[in-house]
Design an enzyme around this catalytic site. Structure first.
Site, PDB file in Angstrom:
ATOM      1  N   ASP A  72      24.224  19.595 -75.817  1.00 37.23           N
ATOM      2  CA  ASP A  72      25.059  20.226 -76.854  1.00 37.23           C
ATOM      3  C   ASP A  72      25.988  19.223 -77.540  1.00 37.23           C
ATOM      4  O   ASP A  72      26.119  18.078 -77.113  1.00 37.23           O
ATOM      5  CB  ASP A  72      25.864  21.399 -76.271  1.00 37.23           C
ATOM      6  CG  ASP A  72      26.506  21.069 -74.929  1.00 37.23           C
ATOM      7  OD1 ASP A  72      26.698  19.866 -74.641  1.00 37.23           O
ATOM      8  OD2 ASP A  72      26.805  22.013 -74.169  1.00 37.23           O
ATOM      9  N   ASP A 141      32.736  30.427 -66.780  1.00 39.37           N
ATOM     10  CA  ASP A 141      32.185  31.744 -67.139  1.00 39.37           C
ATOM     11  C   ASP A 141      30.675  31.802 -66.892  1.00 39.37           C
ATOM     12  O   ASP A 141      30.002  32.734 -67.318  1.00 39.37           O
ATOM     13  CB  ASP A 141      32.494  32.081 -68.606  1.00 39.37           C
ATOM     14  CG  ASP A 141      31.912  31.076 -69.593  1.00 39.37           C
ATOM     15  OD1 ASP A 141      31.202  30.134 -69.156  1.00 39.37           O
ATOM     16  OD2 ASP A 141      32.159  31.218 -70.810  1.00 39.37           O
ATOM     17  N   HIS A 143      28.416  29.690 -68.010  1.00 41.65           N
ATOM     18  CA  HIS A 143      27.532  29.209 -69.081  1.00 41.65           C
ATOM     19  C   HIS A 143      26.740  27.986 -68.638  1.00 41.65           C
ATOM     20  O   HIS A 143      27.221  27.173 -67.860  1.00 41.65           O
ATOM     21  CB  HIS A 143      28.274  28.955 -70.398  1.00 41.65           C
ATOM     22  CG  HIS A 143      29.264  27.823 -70.399  1.00 41.65           C
ATOM     23  ND1 HIS A 143      30.454  27.890 -71.089  1.00 41.65           N
ATOM     24  CD2 HIS A 143      29.261  26.601 -69.833  1.00 41.65           C
ATOM     25  CE1 HIS A 143      31.115  26.756 -70.943  1.00 41.65           C
ATOM     26  NE2 HIS A 143      30.417  25.957 -70.181  1.00 41.65           N
ATOM     27  N   GLU A 148      27.069  30.847 -73.909  1.00 41.95           N
ATOM     28  CA  GLU A 148      28.169  31.670 -73.425  1.00 41.95           C
ATOM     29  C   GLU A 148      27.640  33.046 -72.988  1.00 41.95           C
ATOM     30  O   GLU A 148      26.500  33.401 -73.304  1.00 41.95           O
ATOM     31  CB  GLU A 148      29.194  31.851 -74.551  1.00 41.95           C
ATOM     32  CG  GLU A 148      29.792  30.537 -75.063  1.00 41.95           C
ATOM     33  CD  GLU A 148      30.809  29.901 -74.112  1.00 41.95           C
ATOM     34  OE1 GLU A 148      30.673  30.038 -72.881  1.00 41.95           O
ATOM     35  OE2 GLU A 148      31.742  29.257 -74.622  1.00 41.95           O
TER      36      GLU A 148
END
Ligand code: PGA
Length: 264
Positions: A72, A141, A143, A148
């Site tokens: 990313d 979280d 990810h 996400e």
């Protein structure tokens, strides 16, 4: 899924670096085809990259025939910004190893046509032969890459919107101001990661413990995208003791038993 548990991040990182180097060497011994690897950024891989650098310098592994694709990059952050993932990768890995510059792929977060940039990235991965191994970290979280919660488990490389949670976590690199963290990123999708022959995920520290428990013991869910690893035939999660702190005792014992049995 395998779970490798080591005492701390230093020991986990050594395990991971040696595992990757062994995979690169194994392929180099049997074919001239390049080893294609997916790479991540963040605090988690830094010690693994340091050990890989040491191994390259010691002649124990070479990246001359490795092709890499990073997972990313922020949208709109100049490549030269110290917190861009371009800067990160050069600082912590590429400037110190023998991977040819032409083999390095990182999404261009400033591409004039972001949709085309993401489509071309997927095509380049296929043209390189697909991933032998994808190395990733996870977010608090759950990810994987910047996928996400609520990202499709079938997602491919695309522009994504970061959660407030992720911007707050990453604000430690942006003067502790979540508003300074870019709101969007380009990210490989969950399906891009899972297209790899093998996926190795690292998670260190108690901050990752709830995500690790959800990924391993919870249902496969778009709410914790790393849980998609449950559907991969060759997924490994490398954790330190703190990151497995929320696993059930019996899960923990089973993963330890599997490793002990395979070491015999
Ligand atoms: P970290 O980030 O390695 O800095 O914890 C991982 C991630 O957000 O995926």
């Amino acid at each position: 899924m395998k779970v490798i548990i080591r005492k701390n991040s230093a020991e986990s990182s050594l395990w991971t670096a040696h595992y990757i180097a062994a995979k690169i060497n194994e392929k180099a011994a049997r074919t001239d085809e390049p080893f294609v690897i997916g790479l991540c950024t963040g605090s988690t891989p830094i010690e693994t990259y340091a050990e890989l650098i040491r191994m390259v310098k010691a002649g124990e592994v070479s990246f001359k025939n490795v092709i890499s694709f990073n997972m990313d990059e922020y949208v709109g952050l100049p490549e030269s910004h110290p917190e861009s993932y371009h800067s990160f990768m050069h600082k912590y890995l590429f400037d110190h190893i023998d991977e040819p510059a032409g083999n390095i792929h990182i999404l261009n977060g400033n591409a004039p046509d972001p949709v085309k940039e993401c489509e071309d990235y997927e095509k380049a991965i296929v043209a390189a032969g697909g991933f032998d191994l994808f190395l990733g970290g996870i977010g608090e979280d759950g990810h994987i890459a910047f996928n996400e919660p609520f990202s499709s488990l079938e997602s491919r490389t695309r522009v994504v919107t970061l959660t407030q949670d992720t911007r707050e976590v990453n604000s430690r690199f942006f003067d502790n101001d979540p508003e300074k963290v870019p709101a969007q990123a380009m990210s490989v999708g969950v399906a891009t990661v899972l297209s790899a022959k093998e996926v190795v995920i690292m998670a260190y520290g108690s901050k990752k413990a709830r995500a690790i428990a959800a990924a391993i013991e919870g249902p496969m869910s778009h709410y914790c995208t790393v849980s998609a690893l449950q559907a991969h035939p060759a997924g490994t999660i490398v954790c330190d003791e703190a990151a497995v702190g929320e696993l059930k005792v019996n899960s923990y014992r089973y993963f330890k038993a599997v490793e002990a049995a395979e070491a015999k």
